[in-house]
Design a protein around this motif. Structure first.
Motif, PDB file in Angstrom:
ATOM      1  N   TYR A 108      20.276 -11.281  15.600  1.00  0.00           N
ATOM      2  CA  TYR A 108      18.745 -11.431  15.062  1.00  0.00           C
ATOM      3  C   TYR A 108      17.873 -12.086  14.460  1.00  0.00           C
ATOM      4  O   TYR A 108      18.342 -12.507  13.261  1.00  0.00           O
ATOM      5  N   TRP A 109      16.799 -12.162  15.404  1.00  0.00           N
ATOM      6  CA  TRP A 109      16.120 -12.484  14.137  1.00  0.00           C
ATOM      7  C   TRP A 109      14.869 -11.746  13.286  1.00  0.00           C
ATOM      8  O   TRP A 109      13.387 -11.891  12.926  1.00  0.00           O
ATOM      9  N   ASN A 110      14.681 -10.755  14.303  1.00  0.00           N
ATOM     10  CA  ASN A 110      13.929  -9.710  13.781  1.00  0.00           C
ATOM     11  C   ASN A 110      14.316  -8.522  14.743  1.00  0.00           C
ATOM     12  O   ASN A 110      15.307  -8.894  15.467  1.00  0.00           O
ATOM     13  N   PRO A 120       3.116 -16.670  18.865  1.00  0.00           N
ATOM     14  CA  PRO A 120       4.781 -16.816  19.144  1.00  0.00           C
ATOM     15  C   PRO A 120       4.744 -15.760  20.432  1.00  0.00           C
ATOM     16  O   PRO A 120       4.275 -14.898  20.699  1.00  0.00           O
ATOM     17  N   PRO A 121       6.250 -15.876  21.054  1.00  0.00           N
ATOM     18  CA  PRO A 121       6.317 -15.258  22.068  1.00  0.00           C
ATOM     19  C   PRO A 121       6.762 -13.690  22.103  1.00  0.00           C
ATOM     20  O   PRO A 121       5.604 -12.895  22.547  1.00  0.00           O
ATOM     21  N   CYS A 122       7.180 -13.362  20.591  1.00  0.00           N
ATOM     22  CA  CYS A 122       6.763 -11.861  20.624  1.00  0.00           C
ATOM     23  C   CYS A 122       5.478 -11.775  20.313  1.00  0.00           C
ATOM     24  O   CYS A 122       5.391 -10.033  20.603  1.00  0.00           O
ATOM     25  N   ALA A 125       0.675  -4.686  20.090  1.00  0.00           N
ATOM     26  CA  ALA A 125       0.559  -4.398  18.410  1.00  0.00           C
ATOM     27  C   ALA A 125       0.444  -6.262  17.817  1.00  0.00           C
ATOM     28  O   ALA A 125       0.295  -5.879  16.228  1.00  0.00           O
ATOM     29  N   ARG A 126       1.059  -6.779  17.536  1.00  0.00           N
ATOM     30  CA  ARG A 126       1.285  -8.179  17.273  1.00  0.00           C
ATOM     31  C   ARG A 126       0.105  -9.531  17.183  1.00  0.00           C
ATOM     32  O   ARG A 126      -0.182  -9.299  18.270  1.00  0.00           O
ATOM     33  N   SER A 127      -0.077  -9.757  15.381  1.00  0.00           N
ATOM     34  CA  SER A 127      -0.728 -10.502  16.222  1.00  0.00           C
ATOM     35  C   SER A 127      -0.071 -11.894  15.073  1.00  0.00           C
ATOM     36  O   SER A 127       0.398 -11.700  13.996  1.00  0.00           O
ATOM     37  N   ALA A 134      12.084 -11.316  23.590  1.00  0.00           N
ATOM     38  CA  ALA A 134      11.064 -12.563  23.551  1.00  0.00           C
ATOM     39  C   ALA A 134      11.637 -13.520  22.962  1.00  0.00           C
ATOM     40  O   ALA A 134      11.571 -14.511  22.905  1.00  0.00           O
ATOM     41  N   CYS A 135      12.029 -12.509  21.811  1.00  0.00           N
ATOM     42  CA  CYS A 135      12.799 -13.703  20.509  1.00  0.00           C
ATOM     43  C   CYS A 135      13.581 -14.952  20.381  1.00  0.00           C
ATOM     44  O   CYS A 135      13.984 -15.701  20.775  1.00  0.00           O
ATOM     45  N   LYS A 136      14.921 -13.619  21.048  1.00  0.00           N
ATOM     46  CA  LYS A 136      16.151 -14.167  21.093  1.00  0.00           C
ATOM     47  C   LYS A 136      15.745 -15.264  22.355  1.00  0.00           C
ATOM     48  O   LYS A 136      16.801 -16.510  22.451  1.00  0.00           O
ATOM     49  N   GLU A 172      13.486 -17.158  23.674  1.00  0.00           N
ATOM     50  CA  GLU A 172      12.123 -18.549  22.929  1.00  0.00           C
ATOM     51  C   GLU A 172      13.241 -19.331  21.959  1.00  0.00           C
ATOM     52  O   GLU A 172      13.453 -20.708  22.919  1.00  0.00           O
ATOM     53  N   ASN A 173      14.110 -18.845  21.005  1.00  0.00           N
ATOM     54  CA  ASN A 173      14.910 -19.518  20.448  1.00  0.00           C
ATOM     55  C   ASN A 173      16.315 -19.167  20.599  1.00  0.00           C
ATOM     56  O   ASN A 173      17.155 -19.869  19.712  1.00  0.00           O
ATOM     57  N   GLY A 174      17.353 -18.172  21.464  1.00  0.00           N
ATOM     58  CA  GLY A 174      18.173 -19.134  22.421  1.00  0.00           C
ATOM     59  C   GLY A 174      19.421 -18.267  21.118  1.00  0.00           C
ATOM     60  O   GLY A 174      19.916 -18.990  20.848  1.00  0.00           O
TER      61      GLY A 174
HETATM   62  S1  SF4 Z   1       7.621 -15.349  15.313  1.00  0.00           S
HETATM   63 FE1  SF4 Z   1       8.375 -13.820  16.792  1.00  0.00          FE
HETATM   64  S2  SF4 Z   1       9.483 -14.508  18.413  1.00  0.00           S
HETATM   65 FE2  SF4 Z   1       9.293 -16.393  16.698  1.00  0.00          FE
HETATM   66  S3  SF4 Z   1      11.015 -16.829  15.539  1.00  0.00           S
HETATM   67 FE3  SF4 Z   1       9.685 -14.933  14.338  1.00  0.00          FE
HETATM   68  S4  SF4 Z   1      10.403 -12.842  15.878  1.00  0.00           S
HETATM   69 FE4  SF4 Z   1      10.708 -14.651  16.958  1.00  0.00          FE
END
Ligand code: SF4
Ligand code: SF4
Ligand code: SF4
Lengths: 220, 293
Positions: A34-36, A155-157, A165-167, A22-24, A26-28
């Motif tokens: 990788y950002w996460n 955020p999309p992630c 699991a994410r908030s 999802a992160c990839k 959304e953020n191209g």
């Molecule tokens: S909030 Fe989630 S989707 Fe957005 S940049 Fe950070 S890890 Fe990626």
């Protein structure tokens, strides 16, 4: 002062990498960048008493963010409105000074699970922005009837996490999505952990029950 | 997992900038301590001019590596615009710019006057110390790499670069003096040959070699190099020891500075300074251990 961050429930995380995808998307984020990351913390113990968990790792939104202090161009900065640590790619010169300054990154921003990542094509360092372009004014409690509602965006992630699991939200706002997730975990007697390093005071929180696994941070 | 990589362009920029700056410092020191009675004659100013040209070349080459590291010359402007940010990279770059300007001024002044004078000499020495320390401070300030929080880094960087500079100074300036003396029959007595050698310079080099070795030992004792431990323990401290031995040989040598020994000293100290700087990138830290192979 706002303290916006992600809260991740490791009791729920199955290591499926949906957040990475999802992160990839959304953020191209390009191939190989990788950002996460979802880092498995290796199993210990003997079957059937295996102790393991996954740690999704992205910028920890440190209170003492060394990446901001060492940046020679001001490209690494805090959003003056909501205090989120960001990188202005227009100003980043790719000097990589910030990489050894961040305790969660490798010196080239090229090895998983580094939270700062060097984008070779654009010659800039990148990282998780908490999707500030979507969430800058959000309280982190998703409006599932209208996901374009900026005051309740996540955020999309977070939205795409297949295990819920994410908030997301401001830890200094007791009504935010992040604060509510933490309050619920604490009321259930589950442990709230941080990946401490070098006094940077990370804002990111991880929830892990003793019954699921013993917290070992990022492992060995 | 792949290994953490050494930022070579950063390593080389810091080394060349500090070494070039150090050569200017030795030109300055030489003006203060005198050169064994040679005084400020034409011979000596020519030798100093040669050393300053080498210093400027190293500083410029270091700057080109810096630009190469950024990938685009216009990126440098972003640092200069934000030079007051207090970032260790800004400090390093600001001092680099001062060294570059100082090297050009030294060249012009030596060409016109034949000597630097007290103020410029003092400035050269101070800038060389600042350049070495700022390159070390750049690393010390990196919170995310705890093994770098050691005073041995600025000490080792400064002493190591000055050590290389001193040997290069003796190789270039000493060589110029000796050549000139050969041509000048009146000055070719053994006395004058000795005079071409500033023993004080060599003593300074011996002290710098001890400081470099001590810094490398101190840093090595507090850091873990994993599978690169052997590389570190052979290269960084050992080469400082070789430089010390070379300095002692030079002091014992009856005919004073030998160009050959100065080159040997420069080569070994250069390898040592490079090894010390590069090996910093190979240390194990707490969380960054995750990124090691
Ligand atoms: S909030 Fe989630 S989707 Fe957005 S940049 Fe950070 S890890 Fe990626
Ligand atoms: S985790 Fe790294 S990139 Fe994120 S705020 Fe902390 S130091 Fe900066
Ligand atoms: S790489 Fe970019 S963000 Fe990092 S220190 Fe350099 S200019 Fe700042």
């Amino acid at each position: 002062m706002t303290k916006r961050t992600l809260v991740i429930d490791l009791d729920r995380c199955s290591g499926c990498d949906s957040c990475v995808v999802a992160c990839k998307f959304e953020n191209g984020i390009g191939l190989g960048n990788y950002w996460n990351h979802v880092k498995p913390v290796n199993p210990v113990g003997t079957h059937p008493d295996i102790d393991m968990y996954w740690v999704p790792l992205q910028c920890q939104q440190c209170e003492n963010s060394p990446c901001v202090g060492v940046c020679p161009t001001g490209a690494s900065y805090r959003d003056p409105d909501n205090n989120v640590v960001l990188i202005n790619k227009e100003e980043c010169i790719g000097c990589k000074t910030c990489l050894p300054a961040c305790p969660y990154s490798d010196s080239e921003g090229a090895v998983r699970p580094s939270v700062r990542w060097f984008n070779v094509e654009e010659n800039v360092v990148e990282k998780c922005t908490l999707c500030n372009h979507l969430t800058a004014t959000s309280d982190g409690i998703e409006n599932t009837a209208d996901t374009t509602d900026a005051t309740h965006a996540v955020p999309p992630c977070v939205h795409n996490c297949s295990c819920g699991a994410r908030s997301f939200g401001d830890l200094d706002d007791p009504n935010s999505g992040a604060s509510q997730a933490l309050a619920q975990a604490e009321s259930e007697g589950r442990k709230v952990c941080t990946i401490e390093a070098e006094g940077v005071m990370p804002a990111a929180r991880y929830i892990l029950s003793e019954g699921i696994a013993t917290w070992r941070g990022l492992g060995d | 997992m792949i290994k953490t990589t050494i930022q070579w362009l950063s390593v080389l920029f810091e080394l060349f900038a500090a070494t070039g700056s150090g050569i200017l410092a030795f030109v300055g020191i030489s003006e203060f301590v005198g050169s064994g009675g040679l005084g400020f004659d034409g011979l000596r100013s020519k030798a100093h001019l040669g050393a300053t040209v080498v210093a400027l070349a190293l500083v410029v080459f270091g700057g080109l590596l810096y630009v190469a590291r950024l990938g685009n010359p216009t990126q440098v402007m972003a640092i200069t615009r934000n030079v007051s940010s207090g970032s260790p990279a800004s400090w390093e770059f600001l001092i680099y710019l001062l060294v570059l300007v100082c090297a050009v001024i030294c060249l012009l002044v030596l060409r016109r006057e034949g000597r630097l004078g007290g103020v410029l000499s003092a400035l050269c020495i101070l800038l060389a110390l600042a350049m070495g320390c700022s390159t070390g401070y750049y690393h010390m300030a990196m919170i995310g790499t705890p093994a770098w929080h050691s005073p041995a880094i600025p000490l080792g960087f400064t002493a190591g670069a000055l050590l290389v500079s001193g040997f290069i100074y003796l190789a270039v300036a000493g060589c110029g003096l000796e050549k000139g003396l050969e041509k000048d029959a009146k000055k070719s007595s053994e006395e004058d040959s000795k005079a071409s050698t500033s023993k004080i310079m060599v003593w300074i080099l011996a002290v710098l070699a001890i400081a470099t070795t001590a810094a490398a030992l101190f840093f090595g004792a507090s850091a873990s190099f994993g599978q690169d431990a052997l590389l570190y323990w052979i290269a960084a401290p050992a080469v400082g020891g070789v430089s010390f031995a070379v300095a002692i040989v030079m002091l014992k040598c009856a005919r004073g500075v030998s160009r050959r020994w100065a080159f040997i000293g420069a080569s070994f100290s250069l390898i040592g300074a490079l090894a010390f700087r590069a090996s910093l990138w190979l240390v194990d830290s707490t969380i960054p251990t995750l990124f090691r192979g």
